[in-house]
Structure formats: C-alpha cells, structure tokens
Motif scaffolding. Structure first.
Motif, short mmCIF file in Angstrom:
data_model
loop_
_atom_site.label_atom_id
_atom_site.label_comp_id
_atom_site.label_asym_id
_atom_site.label_seq_id
_atom_site.Cartn_x
_atom_site.Cartn_y
_atom_site.Cartn_z
N GLU A 1 34.64 51.29 38.74
CA GLU A 1 33.43 51.67 39.48
C GLU A 1 32.41 50.54 39.43
OE1 GLU A 1 32.04 55.25 37.68
OE2 GLU A 1 33.80 56.44 38.26
N LEU A 2 32.24 49.95 38.26
CA LEU A 2 31.30 48.84 38.11
C LEU A 2 31.77 47.64 38.93
CD1 LEU A 2 28.79 47.65 36.81
CD2 LEU A 2 30.16 47.16 34.76
N ALA A 3 33.08 47.39 38.92
CA ALA A 3 33.63 46.28 39.71
C ALA A 3 33.36 46.47 41.19
CB ALA A 3 35.12 46.15 39.45
N ARG A 4 33.50 47.71 41.68
CA ARG A 4 33.24 47.98 43.10
C ARG A 4 31.77 47.75 43.44
NH1 ARG A 4 37.49 51.84 42.29
NH2 ARG A 4 36.04 53.45 41.56
N ALA B 1 41.10 37.82 45.43
CA ALA B 1 40.58 38.40 44.19
C ALA B 1 39.13 37.99 43.99
CB ALA B 1 41.43 37.94 43.00
N GLN B 2 38.27 38.96 43.70
CA GLN B 2 36.85 38.69 43.52
C GLN B 2 36.33 39.02 42.12
OE1 GLN B 2 35.18 37.00 45.67
NE2 GLN B 2 36.74 37.07 47.26
N GLY C 1 43.28 45.29 46.20
CA GLY C 1 42.22 44.77 47.04
C GLY C 1 41.58 43.57 46.38
N GLU C 2 40.29 43.68 46.11
CA GLU C 2 39.54 42.55 45.53
C GLU C 2 39.50 42.59 44.01
OE1 GLU C 2 36.09 41.65 48.74
OE2 GLU C 2 36.10 43.66 47.88
N PRO D 1 33.46 36.82 38.36
CA PRO D 1 33.07 37.66 37.22
C PRO D 1 34.27 38.38 36.59
CG PRO D 1 32.49 38.72 39.28
CD PRO D 1 32.96 37.34 39.64
N VAL D 2 34.15 38.62 35.29
CA VAL D 2 35.19 39.31 34.52
C VAL D 2 34.55 40.42 33.71
CG1 VAL D 2 36.97 39.09 32.75
CG2 VAL D 2 36.62 37.22 34.38
N ILE D 3 35.16 41.60 33.78
CA ILE D 3 34.72 42.77 33.00
C ILE D 3 35.72 43.00 31.88
CG2 ILE D 3 34.28 45.26 33.06
CD1 ILE D 3 33.64 44.98 36.04
N ALA D 4 35.24 43.24 30.67
CA ALA D 4 36.10 43.68 29.57
C ALA D 4 36.06 45.20 29.51
CB ALA D 4 35.65 43.09 28.25
N ALA D 5 37.23 45.82 29.35
CA ALA D 5 37.31 47.28 29.25
C ALA D 5 38.10 47.63 27.98
CB ALA D 5 37.98 47.87 30.49
N PRO D 6 37.46 47.51 26.81
CA PRO D 6 38.17 47.76 25.56
C PRO D 6 38.21 49.23 25.16
CG PRO D 6 35.97 46.99 25.08
CD PRO D 6 36.10 46.98 26.58
N HIS D 7 39.18 49.54 24.30
CA HIS D 7 39.30 50.88 23.73
C HIS D 7 39.94 50.72 22.35
CE1 HIS D 7 43.46 50.21 24.82
NE2 HIS D 7 43.81 51.30 24.17
#
Length: 266
Positions: free
Chosen positions: A201-204, A53-54, A16-17, A107-113
């Motif tokens: 979830e945060l992206a949505r 893409a959003q 989706g987005e 916007p860009v989210i980092a999801a590190p582990h």
C-alpha cells in the motif's frame, strides 16, 4: 505484468512497478553468509536496471526477516582471513554497500517480521521506508559479540532515534517494532500477517508521484547517510575488534550454544 524468479537465495518478483525481493534461506533464518549478501546485491542491481520497476520491497521467507550474519562463516574465519579481508565480510560482500551503490536511486521499503538481528538491522534501517509486523524483535548483536555498534548507532541517529539509539546500541537488548515506531526508527507497524500488504500500500502511494522526483530525494538521503556511516567506519576500522580475544570468545560461545566466559577487554 508480473514477473517472478523463485528458488534462488533471493526470490525476485515484479508486479507492475513494484518489485518484491524475498530472502530465501529460511532453514537458516535467512542468516547472511557471503552468498546471500551477493545474491541480494545482484537482485537490487536487477531492480535498479529494470525500466518498469519503480520501487522495491525487501522481506524474508519463514519465521524471521533475518538472524543477521552467518556466524559460522563470517565470524569464525581464521586470523589470516580477517587480516586479508579487513573484517568478517568476504571480498565484495560488505552489506553497507547494498543500498549506497545505486545508479538510478529508486526507493526501497523494508518489510521485516519475526526477528531482525545484527547485520540485518543495518540493512533494514538503511532502507528508505520501513513497515514492520507487530511484535517484530530487533537486536544489535554486534554489541554482545564484541564488534561494536557505532555504525548502527549512527544509522539510528540519522533516522531520529535520539536517546533510544544510545540504549539500543549500548545495551544490545531486544526492542520491538512498537518501540522502534515510538523512537521514529520505522514508518509503520502492521497487524499480524499484514506487513507485506501494508508495505505494498505504501509502495503504491509512492509510485503515484513522478519517479524522478522521488529518486532525487532518495539520492540525497542516501548520500548523507552513506557519508555519515563511512566516517564512522573509517573512525572505527583501526580498532580491528574482529581480532580481539573477546570477539573470538563471543563467536565461539554462540556456535557452541553456551555462555561466553568473562570478557577481558582485549
């Protein structure tokens, strides 16, 4: 609609987005050589240009988000290469350009582990939002490698790191996702195995809003962040620490898996 491209240095998937960009060099703990920096730049450009893409999420495959710069390629260059390139990065592969050369300011989210070390600390902190898995360990390795941590200190201050930013930059010690959250460096800490779910979830939540409104804030934030970090790099560039004896010894010691000799301050 889901689109995906796998088997590359950076896997690209759009649902989706929401786009997920996965660093795909797990055998090297996603260490950033020039090619991986270039591949991430290309993937971010594709995301920036794709109308559907959003928002994007950057994550890493395997045991770590990234172990930082590929020392063998980027830090063991010859003196002549360092002088020609102006530093450890290859031509056109400066990681500081990844998020600040946008056109559409999505916007860009980092999801590190796992581990977030060195160069990858900068990439994560420059992202607009950060969701880290609990126990994720961060380290500014530039301090112990003799390169200086001014840019990282600046980004942490920009995010509100305060006194903690000084300690992390000066000591170069590991710090956890939980410490980073307490210091206002990241947005959320996710339970084990749920960091991508929480990032999505945060992206949505973000994409519920008018996209141009969100991008206006992204553009403003990145403009001020870029101005600050460029000023720091302009100030520190004349030091050319990558030519120092201490840097060369630290890089060799790392690749030879030994303790560095006593640093000489030159």
């Amino acid at each position: 609609m889901t689109q995906s491209q796998t088997g590359t240095l950076v896997d690209y998937e759009r649902d989706g987005e929401i786009v997920t960009l996965t660093l795909n060099r797990p055998d090297k703990l996603n260490a950033f050589n020039d090619e991986l920096v270039g591949a991430l730049s290309d993937a971010l450009h594709r995301f920036d240009m794709e109308d559907e893409a959003q928002i994007a999420i950057i994550t890493g495959r395997g045991r770590a988000f990234s172990s930082g710069a590929d020392v063998k390629q980027r830090q063991l260059r010859s003196r002549e290469e360092f002088l020609r390139l102006g530093g450890p990065q290859g031509r056109g592969t400066h990681s500081a350009d990844l998020l600040t050369r946008s056109v559409n300011w999505k916007p860009v989210i980092a999801a590190p582990h796992g581990y977030v070390l060195g160069l990858s600390v900068g990439i994560v902190l420059e992202c607009d939002l950060i969701v880290a898995e609990e126990g994720t360990r961060f380290q500014i390795t530039e301090t112990s490698r003799g390169l200086g941590a001014g840019r990282y200190w600046g980004i942490m201050q920009f995010r509100g790191g305060g006194a903690f930013a000084m300690e992390a930059a000066f000591a170069g010690r590991y710090f956890t996702a939980e410490e980073a959250l307490a210091a206002n460096l990241i947005n959320r800490v996710a339970p084990k195995g749920r960091y991508l779910d929480m990032a999505r979830e945060l992206a949505r939540d973000v994409v519920k809003n008018p996209p141009l409104s969100v991008r206006s804030t992204v553009r403003t934030r990145r403009w001020y962040m870029d101005r600050m970090t460029r000023e720091i790099m302009h100030q520190t560039a004349p030091e050319r620490l990558y030519l120092s004896e201490d840097f060369q010894e630290a890089a060799r010691a790392f690749t030879e898996k030994r303790k560095p000799a006593k640093f000489k301050g030159r």
